[in-house]
Design an enzyme around this catalytic site. Sequence first.
Site, PDB file in Angstrom:
ATOM      1  CG  ASP A   1     -56.559  26.872   0.439  1.00 14.12           C
ATOM      2  OD1 ASP A   1     -55.449  26.884  -0.107  1.00 14.12           O
ATOM      3  OD2 ASP A   1     -56.840  27.575   1.431  1.00 14.12           O
TER       4      ASP A   1
ATOM      5  N   GLY B   1     -66.090  15.373  -7.466  1.00 17.01           N
ATOM      6  CA  GLY B   1     -65.142  15.865  -8.455  1.00 17.01           C
ATOM      7  C   GLY B   1     -63.836  15.091  -8.481  1.00 17.01           C
TER       8      GLY B   1
ATOM      9  CG  ASP C   1     -61.434  17.404   7.050  1.00 22.67           C
ATOM     10  OD1 ASP C   1     -61.594  17.222   8.262  1.00 22.67           O
ATOM     11  OD2 ASP C   1     -61.334  18.536   6.536  1.00 22.67           O
TER      12      ASP C   1
ATOM     13  CE  LYS D   1     -65.776  19.835  11.649  1.00 23.21           C
ATOM     14  NZ  LYS D   1     -65.577  21.295  11.707  1.00 23.21           N
TER      15      LYS D   1
END
Length: 426
Positions: free
Chosen positions: A262, A365, A207, A229
């Site tokens: 997660d 973050g 990802d 994405k």
Amino acid sequence: MAIVDLYPTSLRLLGRPVLVVGGGTVAARRAKALLDAGAHVTLVAPVLSAPAQALAAAGLISWHARNYKSSDMANIWYAVAASQKKDVDTQVAHDAELNKTWCVNHSDATESSAWTPAVATVQDIKVAVNAGGDPLRAVSIRNAIAAALESGDLPLRRYRNTANGATQAQHKRLGSVALVGGGPGAEDLITVRGRRLLAEADVVVADRLGPRGLLDTLGDDVRIIEVGKTPGHHPVPQSEINAILVHEAQAGNRVVRLKGGDPYVLGRGGEEAIACRESGVDVEVVPGVTSAVSVPAAAGIPVTHRGLAKAFTMISGHEELENVPQGSEHTVVLLMGVGTLNRSIPILAAAGRGQDCPVAIIENGYAKDQRVTIGTLGTIVHLAQRGKVRNPAVVVVGDVVRVSPLAPAQLATAHYGTRETIRTFS
């Protein structure tokens, strides 16, 4: 001066007769290691320690309850002198030399024809460390190597598939898929198991979020398939991602699906796991630290806090909010919710929170360019537009925002203020 005339090698002792002289704990430990290697162990000692007694009682070793005799060395492949008596161990080592048998002499390492290294075993990897005759140093180095292997800091990927050296292309093997939660993005916030599986991977389906820097640590021959994405833009549809995982595993590859957060928290990991199982592909899920709680923590915001909030709701910014519990004492965490602030903020304000309810937006973050914008339900849309806030970001709504060290002092009173601040992490 350290002894340097060592030739490291590994002995294959399966079915070979070996001799251990001595009945103490050291002898028992050596006998156990030799048994683990498949050797036929004969132990000679008049008295046994408790660990040695356990091996004898279980019938794992042949025990001669007497003192050592030179004839015990006949037909022995490997010997250990650990009687704790120098004269006995010297005799064992002498007989071994005459018999052309390698021998470890625990009474005098300098006179040993063989040394026992400090050994670490991780999966099917064995690492042996000699440290110039300093066993404590060898153990320390061994432990450091074992920890690095367990954590995936050292490469674990297999390059040969069979004992005779056949390549992966020559022998088909069973592949597998690991759905690994990479955490909020910092490379050191992935789990140890996830990091190790990444080090073993042949193929990584990645990802755009998560610990991207770890991809640079992989070997040049590890294939990385990008399927990232962005909001409103899914260049690789989920059905195709599922097909990629299944295809690569069925081709015999160890596949890691590296995700942010997660896999089972708005990560569509459940769909990927089902697709693998339905195709007969072995799949495991490695949990990750979800950004729903970790990214607020990066700004010093707990999602629950005694006296402020006992529960929280995590929801996608694209979902309906009407059914979320009301009141600012119930924390609401919106993932990827920046693009829908104009719709979500009025709904939350009308649900018993009001315009003065604190709000924080944490962008990127744990990254070096992390930015925190703090305001209220009445001001946050304006602040976000003025600051050009963008995803990836987590929006936190509720009284817990007051706890952040970045929050203005006015948030502790009934008159909430606004503040925009930037904090970077090195």
